[in-house]
Scaffold this motif. Structure first.
Motif, PDB file in Angstrom:
ATOM      1  N   PRO A 218      38.161  69.177   2.312  1.00  0.00           N
ATOM      2  CA  PRO A 218      37.380  70.209   2.999  1.00  0.00           C
ATOM      3  C   PRO A 218      38.227  71.437   3.307  1.00  0.00           C
ATOM      4  N   MET A 219      37.625  72.619   3.164  1.00  0.00           N
ATOM      5  CA  MET A 219      38.265  73.875   3.517  1.00  0.00           C
ATOM      6  C   MET A 219      37.784  74.337   4.896  1.00  0.00           C
ATOM      7  N   ALA A 220      38.638  75.061   5.601  1.00  0.00           N
ATOM      8  CA  ALA A 220      38.283  75.575   6.924  1.00  0.00           C
ATOM      9  C   ALA A 220      37.490  76.868   6.843  1.00  0.00           C
ATOM     10  N   ALA A 461      42.108  70.738   7.673  1.00  0.00           N
ATOM     11  CA  ALA A 461      41.860  71.999   6.973  1.00  0.00           C
ATOM     12  C   ALA A 461      42.326  73.141   7.863  1.00  0.00           C
ATOM     13  N   PHE A 462      42.990  74.111   7.248  1.00  0.00           N
ATOM     14  CA  PHE A 462      43.588  75.212   8.009  1.00  0.00           C
ATOM     15  C   PHE A 462      43.392  76.502   7.226  1.00  0.00           C
ATOM     16  N   ASP A 508      41.443  79.436  11.732  1.00  0.00           N
ATOM     17  CA  ASP A 508      40.508  78.322  11.935  1.00  0.00           C
ATOM     18  C   ASP A 508      41.196  77.034  11.507  1.00  0.00           C
ATOM     19  N   ARG A 509      40.973  75.960  12.283  1.00  0.00           N
ATOM     20  CA  ARG A 509      41.564  74.674  11.914  1.00  0.00           C
ATOM     21  C   ARG A 509      40.615  73.548  12.313  1.00  0.00           C
ATOM     22  N   TYR A 510      40.548  72.527  11.435  1.00  0.00           N
ATOM     23  CA  TYR A 510      39.765  71.322  11.717  1.00  0.00           C
ATOM     24  C   TYR A 510      40.630  70.103  11.387  1.00  0.00           C
ATOM     25  N   ASP A 511      40.700  69.153  12.317  1.00  0.00           N
ATOM     26  CA  ASP A 511      41.425  67.903  12.101  1.00  0.00           C
ATOM     27  C   ASP A 511      40.475  66.740  12.368  1.00  0.00           C
ATOM     28  N   THR A 536      38.363  70.902  16.578  1.00  0.00           N
ATOM     29  CA  THR A 536      38.166  72.218  15.992  1.00  0.00           C
ATOM     30  C   THR A 536      38.899  73.242  16.850  1.00  0.00           C
ATOM     31  N   SER A 537      39.617  74.134  16.210  1.00  0.00           N
ATOM     32  CA  SER A 537      40.367  75.152  16.949  1.00  0.00           C
ATOM     33  C   SER A 537      40.245  76.489  16.251  1.00  0.00           C
TER      34      SER A 537
END
Length: 789
Positions: A218-220, A461-462, A508-511, A536-537
């Motif tokens: 997945p892409m951010a 994703a970052f 944007d970042r998702y872990d 999510t950040s």
């Protein structure tokens, strides 16, 4: 004769199938095992790989010549079978069969009427016939490459609404970009892709799917994430909430671009064609194996495109896609991929605001040449799969993309009497970086009579956006310009940027920490359950201000599947999606408040039916509930609140494959009841969300003329219902129906395969709007000729 044991597969080196040297009799347990059925879920792939995995899972020894299996592909096996029954299925179409010898062992050998034929590794005319989803198979695929942490599995036994578009279909409709494919697909609205990145933001179930997925990673963000049709092997379209699978965002669905791998037989193909206007191009596709055993493979796709579109927009594009992959051992696979994309488009159509939609003609260009997009993108992927035993599989992959962009664009506001005031935008020297990756561990075990495939994993994703200091400039143009004067707008003086530093401005970042269990109770009942602890950040700085957001939430999923007969799978599923909340701004009474993530919920009931091996019918009923955030408009200072729901109820139907030996279709439709159930403005309650069509009906068909061998007529009819450009539903975007026609002829010249294609897109020259701001595609004539060499 030397016997080699590799990963549970006993191979007789040297090509002999004589088993007289083997004197050990099969034990009684093996004889019982031979007639006992068990469930298999082995996807299609190289025959050696499929046989190795089958041997490991079934616990048998298989004796046979290594070169017999070399270079052949297997359709895999899904369902409950005896050992011999499963072998018969996975050897379908290979020209091979198994016989049990006197010792009770299974011996791989040619089918009697194919003895003496050359192995497929020597065939160089049509490598594509060995893969799923070919035109000959009606573009129907049996397996998906993977979906989130679940990995490879049968498409029919996946409890989500999905559609798969293969590279054969992309090539046969002369698609210049993915916009053509999403226009044809009954699950997706036609997206705008004419500006900025070339990666469509696709609307599915009334929600935008903003973040793409590459090879399951997945892409951010979609920003800076350029994609070319020549690097794509298939596009797996997931319709519906996918937060558990891929993390944040993707309330309505997800788009997974699966890129090409090496071919099992030598592939040498050249394509020359025209995408419309004077856009001529050349494309080389070369693949194969470096070694006789087929362990080390390669693939290279090269494209050069230049000329003007059908409305006079100059385009220049150079793409290079390189793949190296290896079955390092019988249990270890790895690959590395790289794509370079250099794309420039001038005179890109403007975006329109507050416009009389009947006054615009899609067959005309409205922008000056300086309104352009320049993209230079580098992408690198790598993946690894290790199957040390039948009980464990380790899967991992990573992705990096670096993109430099410059964009000069125009937006137009109608000022009355068909005149416009332009706003001119320049983004100079901005840089985008996308990172992504995952690691999953699959374990297989049984509790009494219940089989489990338990997966633990992590994905991340970052995305980071860099812009030069003062690198975003806005200028006002001359007021009240008529349409025919717009393309004469002079380029403004943007100023001097010099060597000012590139500043990080947006992150944007998702872990995701995931656990999922695919449970098989028996031949009829199974379930899939999982949890994703998602974080999510978001961080803004420089031109976007200064703020930071980081929150986490737990998003579950559960699906129950029932198979009344082998050809039908029914399911009920529940899934949640995570979206970042926000930091309340200074204009509100609760300024500085940090909202938790929004969690959307989806309920779905579906059915999938294999009408025949090359025809799949899928249908689903769904309900999506999405939370709202808005101002309460209180006086004298409003408060920003979270309240209410946006609800989308609907039904989907997709039919893909061959109706008859000569007739192929891909069609279906979507029908939705969508509304905003609560808003800060009571007048908006019950209104439809913007840019969401409630109705779509689409069909693409091919008919192979029985009296002219090799000639197929093609065409499609694509209906998209009306939608609204604004929340108040005062600006209606009319419905439209598009027609495409074409033909394809396949023959042999100098003993080499030749395919010629002709397609007319938007046959009637329909004036229409892809979304509230962008015009549709004009009538375009595209053609190509592909030849093996």
């Amino acid at each position: 004769m030397q016997l080699i044991f590799a990963g549970g597969l006993l191979i007789a080196a040297g090509g002999s199938t004589d088993t007289r040297a083997q004197t050990t009799a099969a034990p009684a347990t093996e004889q019982i095992q031979a007639v006992t059925t068990r469930r298999y879920d082995i996807p299609a792939g190289p025959l050696n790989t499929v046989l190795t995995r089958f041997s490991t899972e079934s616990g048998i020894f298989l004796v046979g010549a290594n070169d017999l299996a070399q270079g052949k592909n297997s359709p895999g096996v899904q369902g409950s079978f005896s050992i011999q029954g499963a072998l018969d299925v996975l050897l379908t179409g290979t020209g091979l069969e198994t016989q049990r010898n006197a010792q009770g062992q299974y011996v791989l050998q040619p089918v009697a009427n194919t003895v003496g034929t050359l192995p497929l590794m020597t065939v160089s005319t049509s490598a594509d016939t060995l893969k799923q989803g070919t035109a000959e198979e009606g573009y129907r695929v049996s397996n998906i490459s993977g979906i989130g942490l679940w990995g490879e599995r049968s498409l029919r036994d996946t409890p989500y609404s999905m559609s798969v578009v293969t590279s054969d279909l992309i090539e046969n409709v002369n698609a210049q970009d993915m916009g053509q494919i999403f226009k044809m697909n009954p699950l997706t609205q036609e997206p705008n892709i004419q500006n900025v990145t070339g990666v469509p933001i696709v609307t599915i179930r009334g929600f935008q799917s903003i973040n793409p997925v590459y090879d399951g990673i997945p892409m951010a963000s979609s920003a800076g994430s350029a994609v070319s049709v020549i690097e794509i092997d298939r596009v797996e379209i997931l319709s519906g909430t996918s937060g558990f699978l891929y993390g944040g965002g993707r309330v309505g669905g997800a788009i997974n671009y699966v890129t090409k791998n090496s071919t099992d037989v030598p592939l040498r193909r050249l394509t020359f064609g025209n995408y419309g206007g004077t856009q001529f191009y050349g494309h080389a596709d070369i693949g194969g194996k470096f070694d006789e055993r087929g362990r080390f493979g390669y693939r290279a796709n090269l494209l050069y495109q230049g000329g003007d579109t059908a409305i006079g927009e100059p385009v220049n594009q150079k793409v290079a896609n390189i793949v190296l992959d290896s079955h390092i051992t019988d249990t270890l696979y790895a690959d590395i991929k790289y794509t370079y994309n250099d794309y420039r488009k001038e005179a890109t159509q403007p975006s329109f605001f507050m416009v009389n939609r009947t006054s615009i003609d899609t067959s005309k260009r409205y922008s000056p040449k300086w309104a352009s997009s320049d993209i230079e993108s580098h992408k690198a992927y790598t993946s690894l799969r290790w199957d040390p035993t039948k009980y464990f599989t380790l899967r991992s992959a990573s992705f990096y993309q670096h993109t430099n962009m410059r964009t000069d664009s125009i937006s137009l506001n109608e000022t009355g009497n068909r005149t416009f005031t332009p706003s001119l935008f320049n983004e100079t020297n901005n840089k985008h970086e996308n990172y992504g990756g995952y690691i999953y561990l699959d374990t297989r075990f049984s509790t009494f009579a219940v089989d489990h495939k338990l997966t633990l994993g992590y994905s991340s994703a970052f995305y980071e956006y860099f812009v030069q200091e003062n690198g975003v400039v806005v200028r006002s143009g001359e007021k009240d310009l008529p349409l025919n004067k717009l393309k004469n707008i002079p380029e403004p003086d943007w100023g001097i940027f010099g060597n000012k530093p590139m500043l990080p401005s947006y992150v944007d970042r998702y872990d995701n920490i995931l656990i999922g269990d695919s449970v098989t109770f028996n031949d009829r009942w199974s379930a899939m359950v999982g949890l994703n602890y998602g974080t999510t950040s978001n961080k803004l700085s420089n031109i976007y201000g200064n703020s930071h957001y980081e929150k986490s939430a737990l998003t579950p999923t559960v699906s129950l599947l029932y198979k009344p007969i082998e050809e039908i799978t029914t399911y009920i599923s529940y899934m949640e999606a995570l979206e970042k909340g926000l930091i309340v701004g200074n204009t509100y009474a609760n300024r500085g408040a940090v909202f938790p993530p929004l969690v959307s919920k989806q309920y779905e009931v579906g059915l999938k039916y294999d009408i025949n091996p090359n025809l799949l019918l899928s249908t689903a009923l769904f309900r999506i509930e999405k939370a709202n955030q808005y101002s309460d408009l209180a006086m004298p200072i409003p408060t920003y609140v979270r309240d209410g729901l946006q609800v989308h109820n609907g039904v989907e139907l997709v039919l893909t494959g061959k109706i008859t030996d000569n007739l192929t279709i891909m069609g279906g439709g979507t029908l939705m009841d969508i509304s905003v159930e609560k808003s800060n403005n009571p007048a908006l309650e019950g209104k439809k969300p913007a840019n969401a069509a409630s109705r779509m009906g689409k069909i693409y068909a091919e008919y192979a003329l029985p009296w002219i061998e090799g000639l197929s007529l093609t065409g499609g009819v694509y209906y998209t219902g009306e939608k609204y450009a604004d929340a108040a539903n005062t600006d209606k975007i009319p419905s439209y129906t598009l027609y495409d026609i074409g033909a394809r002829y396949t023959t042999r010249v100098l003993d080499k395969a030749l395919t010629v294609r002709l397609n007319i897109i938007n046959l009637t020259g329909k004036n229409y709007w892809q979304n509230p701001y962008y015009l549709g595609v004009p009538r375009t004539v595209a053609f190509s000729a592909s030849m093996m060499f």
